[in-house]
Design a protein around this motif. Structure first.
Motif, mmCIF file in Angstrom:
data_model
loop_
_atom_site.group_PDB
_atom_site.id
_atom_site.type_symbol
_atom_site.label_atom_id
_atom_site.label_comp_id
_atom_site.label_asym_id
_atom_site.label_seq_id
_atom_site.Cartn_x
_atom_site.Cartn_y
_atom_site.Cartn_z
ATOM 1 N N ASN A 77 -4.598 -1.998 -6.745
ATOM 2 C CA ASN A 77 -3.589 -1.709 -7.748
ATOM 3 C C ASN A 77 -2.606 -0.671 -7.239
ATOM 4 O O ASN A 77 -1.455 -0.964 -7.008
ATOM 5 C CB ASN A 77 -4.238 -1.238 -9.055
ATOM 6 C CG ASN A 77 -5.035 -2.337 -9.707
ATOM 7 O OD1 ASN A 77 -4.538 -3.435 -9.886
ATOM 8 N ND2 ASN A 77 -6.281 -2.058 -10.050
ATOM 9 N N LYS A 78 -3.058 0.549 -7.066
ATOM 10 C CA LYS A 78 -2.147 1.607 -6.644
ATOM 11 C C LYS A 78 -2.733 2.467 -5.531
ATOM 12 O O LYS A 78 -2.172 2.561 -4.459
ATOM 13 C CB LYS A 78 -1.757 2.476 -7.842
ATOM 14 C CG LYS A 78 -0.691 3.473 -7.518
ATOM 15 C CD LYS A 78 -0.159 4.162 -8.748
ATOM 16 C CE LYS A 78 0.978 5.091 -8.318
ATOM 17 N NZ LYS A 78 1.659 5.692 -9.414
ATOM 18 N N ASP A 79 -3.864 3.111 -5.789
ATOM 19 C CA ASP A 79 -4.476 3.995 -4.799
ATOM 20 C C ASP A 79 -5.361 3.192 -3.856
ATOM 21 O O ASP A 79 -6.275 2.491 -4.302
ATOM 22 C CB ASP A 79 -5.302 5.082 -5.490
ATOM 23 C CG ASP A 79 -4.442 6.016 -6.327
ATOM 24 O OD1 ASP A 79 -3.328 6.333 -5.878
ATOM 25 O OD2 ASP A 79 -4.886 6.411 -7.417
ATOM 26 N N GLU B 248 -5.597 7.776 2.935
ATOM 27 C CA GLU B 248 -5.354 7.393 1.549
ATOM 28 C C GLU B 248 -3.855 7.164 1.376
ATOM 29 O O GLU B 248 -3.041 7.928 1.893
ATOM 30 C CB GLU B 248 -5.835 8.476 0.597
ATOM 31 C CG GLU B 248 -7.343 8.604 0.591
ATOM 32 C CD GLU B 248 -7.864 9.591 -0.444
ATOM 33 O OE1 GLU B 248 -7.087 9.993 -1.340
ATOM 34 O OE2 GLU B 248 -9.040 9.945 -0.341
ATOM 35 N N CYS B 249 -3.503 6.074 0.700
ATOM 36 C CA CYS B 249 -2.101 5.698 0.510
ATOM 37 C C CYS B 249 -1.923 5.163 -0.905
ATOM 38 O O CYS B 249 -2.878 5.050 -1.659
ATOM 39 C CB CYS B 249 -1.704 4.592 1.489
ATOM 40 S SG CYS B 249 -2.062 4.933 3.208
ATOM 41 N N LYS B 250 -0.704 4.772 -1.192
ATOM 42 C CA LYS B 250 -0.389 4.144 -2.475
ATOM 43 C C LYS B 250 0.369 2.851 -2.214
ATOM 44 O O LYS B 250 1.092 2.739 -1.229
ATOM 45 C CB LYS B 250 0.452 5.076 -3.341
ATOM 46 C CG LYS B 250 -0.308 6.323 -3.768
ATOM 47 C CD LYS B 250 0.393 7.032 -4.880
ATOM 48 C CE LYS B 250 -0.313 8.302 -5.291
ATOM 49 N NZ LYS B 250 -1.644 8.167 -5.790
ATOM 50 N N VAL B 251 0.179 1.895 -3.105
ATOM 51 C CA VAL B 251 0.930 0.645 -3.071
ATOM 52 C C VAL B 251 2.036 0.779 -4.101
ATOM 53 O O VAL B 251 1.795 1.225 -5.222
ATOM 54 C CB VAL B 251 0.013 -0.552 -3.398
ATOM 55 C CG1 VAL B 251 0.805 -1.837 -3.498
ATOM 56 C CG2 VAL B 251 -1.087 -0.686 -2.357
ATOM 57 N N ASP B 252 3.273 0.391 -3.738
ATOM 58 C CA ASP B 252 4.375 0.497 -4.698
ATOM 59 C C ASP B 252 4.369 -0.689 -5.663
ATOM 60 O O ASP B 252 3.538 -1.594 -5.556
ATOM 61 C CB ASP B 252 5.724 0.682 -3.987
ATOM 62 C CG ASP B 252 6.210 -0.556 -3.241
ATOM 63 O OD1 ASP B 252 5.677 -1.679 -3.458
ATOM 64 O OD2 ASP B 252 7.142 -0.417 -2.432
ATOM 65 N N LEU C 40 2.833 -1.287 1.021
ATOM 66 C CA LEU C 40 2.195 -0.037 1.400
ATOM 67 C C LEU C 40 2.872 0.475 2.663
ATOM 68 O O LEU C 40 3.336 -0.300 3.494
ATOM 69 C CB LEU C 40 0.691 -0.207 1.603
ATOM 70 C CG LEU C 40 0.208 -1.110 2.731
ATOM 71 C CD1 LEU C 40 -0.021 -0.312 4.011
ATOM 72 C CD2 LEU C 40 -1.076 -1.786 2.317
ATOM 73 N N ASP D 187 -9.185 -0.868 -2.152
ATOM 74 C CA ASP D 187 -8.964 -0.100 -3.358
ATOM 75 C C ASP D 187 -9.762 1.192 -3.164
ATOM 76 O O ASP D 187 -10.903 1.164 -2.686
ATOM 77 C CB ASP D 187 -9.476 -0.867 -4.578
ATOM 78 C CG ASP D 187 -9.535 -0.003 -5.812
ATOM 79 O OD1 ASP D 187 -8.476 0.219 -6.422
ATOM 80 O OD2 ASP D 187 -10.651 0.477 -6.127
ATOM 81 N N LYS D 188 -9.175 2.340 -3.507
ATOM 82 C CA LYS D 188 -9.812 3.631 -3.237
ATOM 83 C C LYS D 188 -11.204 3.738 -3.868
ATOM 84 O O LYS D 188 -12.159 4.160 -3.211
ATOM 85 C CB LYS D 188 -8.927 4.777 -3.728
ATOM 86 C CG LYS D 188 -9.466 6.142 -3.366
ATOM 87 C CD LYS D 188 -8.501 7.231 -3.813
ATOM 88 C CE LYS D 188 -8.972 8.582 -3.326
ATOM 89 N NZ LYS D 188 -9.848 9.288 -4.178
#
Length: 157
Positions: A107-109, A9-13, A18, A123-124
Motif C-alpha cells: 500500500n504505502k510503507d 524502508e521506502c514509500k510507494v506514491d 517507488l 509491505d513493511k
C-alpha cells in the motif's frame, strides 16, 4: 553480478511508484540500461526484482525443464505468473503494477531488501512478521541450512 547489499524502508506514491534507494541504484548502475523483471515470490507474499541479466540466468535454468511433463509446465506457469518487465526512470523510480502490488499487499510503507542477486519488495508489516525470530528460531534455521557446509577454501564463519 556481485551480491546486492542493503535493506531500506521506502514509500510507494499514489501512482504505485517507488524511489529506488541511492545505494541500490549505485549497486545496480550497470543494470539500469538493460531493465529489470518484477515478479511474485514463490514462497513469500513479496515481490522480487531481478536485473535482466539475473533473469536471463534464471530462464536458462527454467528452459531446461521438459514442458511435456505436466508438473514442469504447471511450475513454469505459476513461476512466471504476473511477470513484468520494468525500467527505472530518470528520477530512479520504479512502477509497481497493481496486480503485483495486490499480491504483495503493498500500500504505502514498504521495505526493499537485498536477497543475494535480487531485491525483495515487501509491505513493511509483512516484512517485519517474516523476519520475526519468535515465529522461526533463526539460530536453528542457520544451523540446519549452513551447519553442514564444508568449504575449506572459503570458510563460512
Amino acid at each position: 553480478m556481485n551480491s546486492l547489499i542493503g535493506t531500506y524502508e521506502c514509500k510507494v506514491d499514489a501512482k504505485g511508484r517507488l524511489l529506488l534507494p541511492a545505494p541500490f541504484k549505485k549497486q545496480l548502475a550497470a543494470s539500469l540500461q538493460d531493465g529489470f523483471v518484477l515478479k511474485r515470490s514463490v514462497f513469500q507474499p513479496c515481490l522480487e526484482l531481478y536485473p535482466m541479466k539475473e533473469w536471463g540466468l534464471m530462464m536458462q535454468k527454467i528452459n531446461k525443464l521438459n514442458r511435456f511433463v505436466k508438473k514442469n509446465n504447471d511450475f513454469i506457469r505459476r513461476f512466471t505468473a504476473g511477470v513484468k518487465v520494468v525500467e527505472i526512470d530518470a528520477l530512479g523510480r520504479l512502477l509497481v503494477a497493481k496486480d503485483l502490488a495486490g499480491f504483495a499487499q503493498i500500500n504505502k510503507d514498504i521495505v526493499l531488501s537485498s536477497a543475494v542477486n535480487i531485491i525483495e519488495i515487501w509491505d513493511k508489516d509483512l516484512y517485519e512478521k517474516a523476519i520475526d525470530d519468535s515465529i522461526v528460531d533463526f539460530a536453528d534455521l542457520a544451523e540446519e541450512v549452513m551447519g553442514d557446509v564444508k568449504d575449506d577454501e572459503h570458510g563460512i564463519s
